[in-house]
Design a protein around this motif. Sequence first.
Motif, PDB file in Angstrom:
ATOM      1  N   TYR A   1       0.851  -1.133   0.031  1.00  0.00           N
ATOM      2  CA  TYR A   1      -0.062   0.037  -0.091  1.00  0.00           C
ATOM      3  C   TYR A   1       0.686   1.304  -0.001  1.00  0.00           C
ATOM      4  O   TYR A   1       1.958   1.320   0.645  1.00  0.00           O
TER       5      TYR A   1
ATOM      6  N   PHE B   1      -1.588   4.628   3.667  1.00  0.00           N
ATOM      7  CA  PHE B   1      -2.308   3.221   4.113  1.00  0.00           C
ATOM      8  C   PHE B   1      -1.268   2.439   4.771  1.00  0.00           C
ATOM      9  O   PHE B   1      -1.451   1.446   5.664  1.00  0.00           O
TER      10      PHE B   1
ATOM     11  N   ARG C   1      -0.690   1.780   8.421  1.00  0.00           N
ATOM     12  CA  ARG C   1      -1.698   1.107   9.067  1.00  0.00           C
ATOM     13  C   ARG C   1      -1.500  -0.413   9.235  1.00  0.00           C
ATOM     14  O   ARG C   1      -2.148  -1.152   9.967  1.00  0.00           O
TER      15      ARG C   1
ATOM     16  N   ILE D   1      -6.572  -2.769   4.356  1.00  0.00           N
ATOM     17  CA  ILE D   1      -7.713  -1.893   4.323  1.00  0.00           C
ATOM     18  C   ILE D   1      -8.709  -2.209   3.843  1.00  0.00           C
ATOM     19  O   ILE D   1      -8.979  -3.424   2.833  1.00  0.00           O
TER      20      ILE D   1
ATOM     21  N   HIS E   1     -11.571  -3.895   2.056  1.00  0.00           N
ATOM     22  CA  HIS E   1     -11.520  -4.125   0.356  1.00  0.00           C
ATOM     23  C   HIS E   1     -12.475  -5.178  -0.139  1.00  0.00           C
ATOM     24  O   HIS E   1     -12.908  -6.029   0.679  1.00  0.00           O
TER      25      HIS E   1
ATOM     26  N   TYR F   1     -11.808  -0.119  -2.516  1.00  0.00           N
ATOM     27  CA  TYR F   1     -11.857   0.113  -1.051  1.00  0.00           C
ATOM     28  C   TYR F   1     -12.988   1.264  -0.985  1.00  0.00           C
ATOM     29  O   TYR F   1     -12.584   2.222  -0.926  1.00  0.00           O
TER      30      TYR F   1
ATOM     31  N   HIS G   1     -14.186   2.562   1.640  1.00  0.00           N
ATOM     32  CA  HIS G   1     -13.917   3.738   2.667  1.00  0.00           C
ATOM     33  C   HIS G   1     -12.708   4.438   2.471  1.00  0.00           C
ATOM     34  O   HIS G   1     -12.779   5.364   3.343  1.00  0.00           O
ATOM     35  N   ASP G   2     -12.099   4.332   1.514  1.00  0.00           N
ATOM     36  CA  ASP G   2     -10.833   5.128   1.274  1.00  0.00           C
ATOM     37  C   ASP G   2     -10.799   5.617  -0.166  1.00  0.00           C
ATOM     38  O   ASP G   2     -11.306   4.867  -1.186  1.00  0.00           O
ATOM     39  N   ASP G   3     -10.051   6.653  -0.357  1.00  0.00           N
ATOM     40  CA  ASP G   3      -9.791   6.963  -1.795  1.00  0.00           C
ATOM     41  C   ASP G   3      -8.435   6.201  -2.222  1.00  0.00           C
ATOM     42  O   ASP G   3      -7.325   6.791  -2.393  1.00  0.00           O
TER      43      ASP G   3
ATOM     44  N   HIS H   1      -5.709   6.932  -6.718  1.00  0.00           N
ATOM     45  CA  HIS H   1      -6.765   7.551  -6.241  1.00  0.00           C
ATOM     46  C   HIS H   1      -7.873   7.004  -6.976  1.00  0.00           C
ATOM     47  O   HIS H   1      -7.776   6.589  -8.212  1.00  0.00           O
TER      48      HIS H   1
END
Length: 160
Positions: free
Chosen positions: A26, A30, A33, A66, A68, A136, A138-140, A154
Amino acid sequence: MNETSERSPLALFASDVEERKKLSSYPEPFRSRMSKRVKRPLGDLFGINNFGVNLTELLPGGESSIMHCHSKQDEFVYIVSGRPTLVTDRGEMELAPGMCAGFPAAGLAHHLVNRSDERVVYLEIGDRTPGDSAGYPHDDLVANLGASGWLFTHKDGNPY
């Protein structure tokens, strides 16, 4: 018999396999994390190419990935020890040793989170279908599997 299978072990203790050096593929923000996740790649040691197998450890506060969903890859997890929380589009549930969960391609977005005070150990198994991508929700972030590995952009297509 090919050269890889002739040099591969017949059997081994999974816990003796060296930890993967790379924290994650990632991009930041990210990658950091994944700092409480340790993977031991198992399938590659036996020359297995069609699917991947990892013995994965999540320290308290760690997450498997993340959240996914893959377009083509099926995934399966088997909990060896600990009590991770499975987070999906349908909600959350605590898993326990001996439980398993499967995620068909183009199904639910998912990941595991260790909200306990003990480490979690699980097997993760996924196929390596060419042309896979991951979304993903909840994420860009968007991932596309290319010849040299995962390429991250992105959601608007701009690279990280």
